[in-house]
Design an enzyme around this catalytic site. Structure first.
Site, PDB file in Angstrom:
ATOM      1  N   GLN A 168       0.813  -1.215   0.000  1.00 10.91           N
ATOM      2  CA  GLN A 168       0.000   0.000   0.000  1.00 10.91           C
ATOM      3  C   GLN A 168       0.850   1.269   0.000  1.00 10.91           C
ATOM      4  O   GLN A 168       2.052   1.230   0.236  1.00 10.91           O
ATOM      5  CB  GLN A 168      -0.915   0.005   1.224  1.00 10.91           C
ATOM      6  N   GLY A 209      -1.810 -12.154   8.687  1.00  4.62           N
ATOM      7  CA  GLY A 209      -2.606 -12.533   9.857  1.00  4.62           C
ATOM      8  C   GLY A 209      -3.579 -13.664   9.547  1.00  4.62           C
ATOM      9  O   GLY A 209      -3.887 -14.490  10.414  1.00  4.62           O
ATOM     10  N   ASP A 236      -7.108  -5.204  14.632  1.00  6.27           N
ATOM     11  CA  ASP A 236      -6.904  -3.775  14.391  1.00  6.27           C
ATOM     12  C   ASP A 236      -6.574  -3.564  12.920  1.00  6.27           C
ATOM     13  O   ASP A 236      -5.478  -3.134  12.566  1.00  6.27           O
ATOM     14  CB  ASP A 236      -5.766  -3.279  15.308  1.00  6.27           C
TER      15      ASP A 236
HETATM   16  N1  SPD Z   1     -11.396   4.338   8.369  1.00  3.03           N
HETATM   17  C1  SPD Z   1     -10.248   3.979   9.122  1.00  3.03           C
HETATM   18  C2  SPD Z   1     -10.379   2.710   9.864  1.00  3.03           C
HETATM   19  C3  SPD Z   1      -9.079   2.324  10.464  1.00  3.03           C
HETATM   20  C4  SPD Z   1      -9.161   1.258  11.459  1.00  3.03           C
HETATM   21  N2  SPD Z   1      -7.865   0.854  11.946  1.00  3.03           N
HETATM   22  C5  SPD Z   1      -7.009   1.892  12.339  1.00  3.03           C
HETATM   23  C6  SPD Z   1      -5.698   1.387  12.838  1.00  3.03           C
HETATM   24  C7  SPD Z   1      -5.229   2.161  14.006  1.00  3.03           C
HETATM   25  N3  SPD Z   1      -4.307   1.413  14.796  1.00  3.03           N
END
Ligand code: SPD
Length: 281
Positions: free
Chosen positions: A30, A137, A155
């Site tokens: 990315q 993962g 996360d």
């Molecule tokens: N729209 C953004 C969603 C992001 C979710 N994860 C964020 C990672 C932060 N540790």
């Protein structure tokens, strides 16, 4: 000249005035950017979507971590999938009872950029209890034969494009395979406004796997719509039963989360109640 950094997400646009671009790179996975913004301090964006900012990250990371950690029974082994900025493992490693926190992040580029430019978020990279691995993962939870976990925290990024697999039933089932009986899983489950279908589908998928599934809510100003959801899932009841002894020192060091927030966050607005009722079960 004023520079505006813009996220387009689900038919909305959010612009942040950017003072300086600190890092801009492309990994195998990315586009990674870290910039200094006027309103939110340093912020990380992946593929043009805001992931975290110094000013509001505590709301997201504390809410992802503590409801699960403080309702699980004395968690010793914790697995974090994603979380390349280091905010989630920072919160997990505040628990003295945690013996090992395995973090599986697919993109080493994100961690390296965050270590360099967002050290105020990832303050636990050097913790000896952290076992950081750069791997997929999904592969890990499907195939690992390691000891199971007391708590699993997901996360991930949004379920758009490559992130979609992190919201698949198959992935959730594999996570469950890696949990000890009675373990607790918590995940970021998106904006219940702009990603309402994903939000309810996620509840449905988790309900097929876990006896107890409870979404909870809080603000994350940086994220589209401002209101965010996380979901607690376990085969054991007890999403509201905080271990108050363990909670006190943790809450003392939190900037957002506390016992009243915990109880309130699980309150369901009527549109959520009605949507969940339609899922049945
Ligand atoms: N729209 C953004 C969603 C992001 C979710 N994860 C964020 C990672 C932060 N540790």
């Amino acid at each position: 000249m004023t520079l505006w950094y813009e996220e387009t997400f689900q038919g909305t646009r959010l612009s942040l005035e950017s003072i300086e671009t600190l890092y801009s790179g492309k990994s195998e996975f990315q586009k990674i950017e870290i910039f200094e913004t006027k309103a939110y301090g340093r912020a990380l964006a992946l593929d043009d979507v805001f992931m975290t900012s110094v000013k509001d990250e505590f709301m997201y990371h504390e809410m992802l971590t503590h409801p699960a950690m403080l309702t699980a029974e004395d968690p010793k082994r914790v697995l974090v999938i994603g979380g390349g900025d280091g905010g989630t493992v920072r919160e997990v490693l505040r628990y003295p009872g945690v013996e090992t926190c395995v973090m599986i992040e697919i993109d080493q580029g994100v961690v390296e950029a965050c270590k360099e430019y967002l050290p105020m978020i990832g303050t636990a990279w050097d913790e000896p209890r952290l076992d950081l691995r750069f791997a997929d993962g999904i592969d890990y939870v499907k195939n690992s034969d390691e000891e199971k976990y007391d708590v699993i925290l997901l996360d991930g990024t949004d379920p758009v494009g490559p992130g979609e697999v992190l919201f698949a039933q198959e992935f959730f089932a594999a996570c469950k395979r890696m949990m000890k009986p009675g373990g607790v899983l918590a995940m970021q489950s998106e904006t219940p406004i702009l990603m309402q279908q994903v939000f309810f589908e996620t509840q449905g998928k988790l309900r097929e796997l876990f006896a107890h599934v409870h979404p909870y809510f809080g603000p994350v100003p940086l994220y589209a719509s401002g209101i965010w959801s996380w979901t607690w899932a376990s085969d054991r009841e007890g999403h509201l039963n905080l271990d108050h002894g363990r909670a006190a020192p943790i809450i003392n060091g939190c900037r957002y989360y506390n016992d009243a927030i915990h109880q309130a966050a699980f309150a369901q607005p009527n549109y959520v109640r009605r949507g969940l009722a339609k899922l049945g079960g």
